[in-house]
Design an enzyme around this catalytic site. Structure first.
Site, PDB file in Angstrom:
ATOM      1  N   LYS A 280       0.827  -1.198   0.000  1.00 20.10           N
ATOM      2  CA  LYS A 280       0.000   0.000   0.000  1.00 20.10           C
ATOM      3  C   LYS A 280       0.868   1.257   0.000  1.00 20.10           C
ATOM      4  CE  LYS A 280      -4.008  -1.793   2.540  1.00 20.10           C
ATOM      5  NZ  LYS A 280      -5.002  -1.554   1.492  1.00 20.10           N
ATOM      6  N   ARG A 354     -10.536 -11.435   1.737  1.00 23.03           N
ATOM      7  CA  ARG A 354     -11.340 -12.545   1.202  1.00 23.03           C
ATOM      8  C   ARG A 354     -10.590 -13.870   1.309  1.00 23.03           C
ATOM      9  NH1 ARG A 354     -11.647  -9.335  -4.367  1.00 23.03           N
ATOM     10  NH2 ARG A 354     -11.350  -7.652  -2.862  1.00 23.03           N
TER      11      ARG A 354
HETATM   12  N1  BES Z   1      -8.276  -3.620   4.229  1.00 22.86           N
HETATM   13  C1  BES Z   1      -8.368  -3.236   2.864  1.00 22.86           C
HETATM   14  C2  BES Z   1      -9.627  -2.442   2.560  1.00 22.86           C
HETATM   15  C3  BES Z   1      -9.657  -1.037   3.048  1.00 22.86           C
HETATM   16  C4  BES Z   1      -8.892  -0.052   2.435  1.00 22.86           C
HETATM   17  C5  BES Z   1     -10.501  -0.676   4.058  1.00 22.86           C
HETATM   18  C6  BES Z   1      -8.981   1.245   2.875  1.00 22.86           C
HETATM   19  C7  BES Z   1     -10.586   0.616   4.484  1.00 22.86           C
HETATM   20  C8  BES Z   1      -9.814   1.587   3.895  1.00 22.86           C
HETATM   21  C9  BES Z   1      -8.385  -4.475   1.974  1.00 22.86           C
HETATM   22  O1  BES Z   1      -7.624  -5.525   2.415  1.00 22.86           O
HETATM   23  C10 BES Z   1      -7.833  -4.042   0.659  1.00 22.86           C
HETATM   24  O2  BES Z   1      -6.690  -3.705   0.613  1.00 22.86           O
HETATM   25  N2  BES Z   1      -8.660  -4.074  -0.371  1.00 22.86           N
HETATM   26  C11 BES Z   1      -8.258  -3.662  -1.665  1.00 22.86           C
HETATM   27  C12 BES Z   1      -8.832  -4.633  -2.653  1.00 22.86           C
HETATM   28  C13 BES Z   1      -8.274  -4.460  -4.029  1.00 22.86           C
HETATM   29  C14 BES Z   1      -6.814  -4.851  -4.062  1.00 22.86           C
HETATM   30  C15 BES Z   1      -9.078  -5.322  -4.979  1.00 22.86           C
HETATM   31  C16 BES Z   1      -8.775  -2.249  -1.890  1.00 22.86           C
HETATM   32  O3  BES Z   1      -9.891  -1.948  -1.449  1.00 22.86           O
HETATM   33  O4  BES Z   1      -8.059  -1.468  -2.461  1.00 22.86           O
HETATM   34 MN    MN Z   2      -5.599  -5.368   1.808  1.00 16.25          MN
END
Ligand code: BES
Ligand code: MN
Ligand code: ZN
Length: 500
Positions: A280, A354
């Site tokens: 990230k 997931r």
């Molecule tokens: N924990 C995150 C989702 C999230 C991001 C929650 C920001 C709250 C604030 C999750 O694990 C994630 O990283 N999801 C990705 C999925 C994508 C790679 C398909 C996302 O939402 O960017």
């Molecule tokens: Mn994630």
């Protein structure tokens, strides 16, 4: 915080703070409607001055009002009588709660529950009031911090609710429910707010164990090897990048004799989400300590349910791990086999929620559940779609979805349903496995739920995406304790249906 409810009128009451509702900025609401007459015109003059804001939730503190035994009167605006409803009631209670939590009075008498809220019962008024007042006193005590919050007043610790109604068992129960929900929220908030170097998978497991001890719940903690034996290749693929050992936590609450099918709650327990090799960006990455808020809400709800001794069976399942990059971490393109036997091509290691949930959802089958609800900070896309007001809801059963929508409205912890149509499933196609773990640019919340739907065919299932609702950012950064109110309300209603 302690609550008592009793029947009476406020005129002669000795109290450190008498909390009174005001309609249309000028009329005192029952059971304090006659207070103006006895207070030597003081309150009437204050109201006539217009100093109390007209908006629901505005407050004004009056000291030593002549003619009254109360040391203070806290006037709380209910807003306009015309169109008065749930939102104004909650806003008013929110204002009162804030004033009481930060005020000097250590005890208060609250005369706000008798106002009529269209479509709601007196018990709803009482439960909502107790929950909002108790929740407002929540303070996070940072572990080890030298600076403590002790110079701030602790706020009112003893609250008496005054009503002109007879105090029925139903109202007493409402008090207990409101308190239990706030207590469950406080646990969920604490776990969310703790930093990820404290709140590790092991810490979550210990918290579950402690809950089990306090309330006599059976708690099973599966270690990495146990999960491997069960074939949880998807869950373990996320865990393999981290030094912190993963924990697969199972908590059993048994409120009914015999084998009544349980409601199973599955909470995403990523104690820190770096994204893994698909790392990230740095900005706000600290907030990924909140990626275990689904897990926290499961423990918080179990605490509330256990406190209330609800006649229902509940199983909480928490797949807990960090998502870290490193020499052993999953590479994009890796293919893993889930407990269900289905294979997954991991195209993005940041779509890890997931991956841990799918094995937990397969594990849930063994309990022959009445229904399964998973709770997860799953997608940033959910925040884009719905903002931070409702949680996202997707389900394979319309009746279950409708039930959750209703309980959400009742508790004020709302959800909004998104479609889970088969057409979206195509987006998860992979050339190298049964499915990919991401679905491309569009409909990210739906494709995430579509992935989970492939593991929930054996039972009725709903998914709550709490990415936008589990915490707030900015100056007031902190965990919200959601969706403990929704889940507890759901379980209270289900137990009532059983008891009938
Ligand atoms: N924990 C995150 C989702 C999230 C991001 C929650 C920001 C709250 C604030 C999750 O694990 C994630 O990283 N999801 C990705 C999925 C994508 C790679 C398909 C996302 O939402 O960017
Ligand atoms: Mn994630
Ligand atoms: Zn995550």
């Amino acid at each position: 915080m302690e609550f008592t409810i009793k029947t009476g009128a406020p005129e002669k009451l000795k109290t450190a703070c008498l909390v009174v509702g005001v309609l249309d900025g000028e009329r005192l609401a029952a059971p304090a409607a006659d207070l103006g007459k006895v207070s030597d015109g003081v309150l009437s003059a204050v109201l006539a001055s217009g100093d109390l804001g007209a908006k629901a939730g505005a407050t004004l503190l009056v000291h030593n009002p002549a003619g009254l035994a109360a040391q203070r009167v806290l006037l709380v605006s209910f807003g306009k009588a015309d169109g008065f409803g749930e939102k104004a009631f909650r806003d008013a209670l929110g204002g009162a709660a804030k004033a009481l939590a930060s005020g000097r009075a250590d005890e208060a008498t609250v005369c706000l529950v008798d106002v009529e809220v269209p479509g709601r019962t007196p018990a709803w008024n009482v439960q909502t009031t107790v929950r909002l007042l108790a929740d407002a006193t929540y303070r996070f005590q940072a572990p080890g911090a030298v600076q403590k919050d002790t110079d701030k007043p602790a706020g009112a610790q003893h609250i008496t609710l005054l009503t002109r109604h007879k105090v029925s068992a139903r109202l007493e129960t409402a008090v207990r429910c409101g308190q239990a929900v706030a207590e469950g929220m406080a646990l969920a908030k604490d776990l969310g707010n703790l930093p990820a170097n404290v709140c590790t998978p092991s810490f979550l497991a210990e918290t579950a164990r402690k809950l089990g001890k306090d309330f006599k719940l059976k708690v099973d903690i599966l270690e990495r090897e146990d999960a491997a034996k069960l074939g949880m290749g998807s869950f373990l693929s996320v865990a393999q990048g981290a030094y912190e050992p993963p924990k697969f936590i199972v908590v059993h609450y048994k409120g009914r004799k015999g084998k009544a099918p349980p409601v199973v709650l599955v909470g995403k327990g990523i104690t820190f989400d770096t994204g893994g090799i698909s790392i990230k960006p740095a900005a706000e990455m600290d907030e990924m300590k909140y990626d275990m808020c689904g897990a926290a809400s499961v423990l918080g709800t179990l605490k509330a349910v256990a406190r209330l001794a609800l006649p229902i069976n509940v199983v909480g399942i928490i797949p807990a791990t960090e998502n870290m990059p490193g020499g052993r971490a999953t590479r994009p393109g890796d293919v893993v086999t889930s407990m269900s036997g289905q294979t997954i091509e991991i195209l993005n290691t940041d779509a890890e929620g997931r991956l841990v949930l799918c094995d937990a959802l397969t594990y849930a089958e063994r309990f022959k559940p009445a229904c399964v609800i998973d709770i997860a900070t799953l997608t940033g896309a959910c925040v884009v779609a719905l903002g931070k007001i409702p949680s996202g809801l997707l389900a394979n059963d319309d009746a279950l979805a409708a039930e959750l929508v209703t309980r959400g409205t009742e508790s004020g912890d709302r959800v909004w349903q998104l479609p889970l149509w088969d057409e979206y499933q195509d987006l998860l196609k992979s050339n190298f496995a049964d499915m990919a773990n991401i679905g491309g640019r569009y409909a990210g919340t739906i494709t995430a739920a579509c992935f989970l739907a492939r593991y929930t065919k054996a039972y009725k299932w709903a998914h709550l995406d709490i990415a936008g609702t589990a915490w707030v950012s900015g100056d007031a950064k902190g965990s919200t304790g959601r969706p403990v109110p929704l889940l507890t309300e759901f379980l209270i209603a289900r137990s009532a249906a059983v008891a009938e």
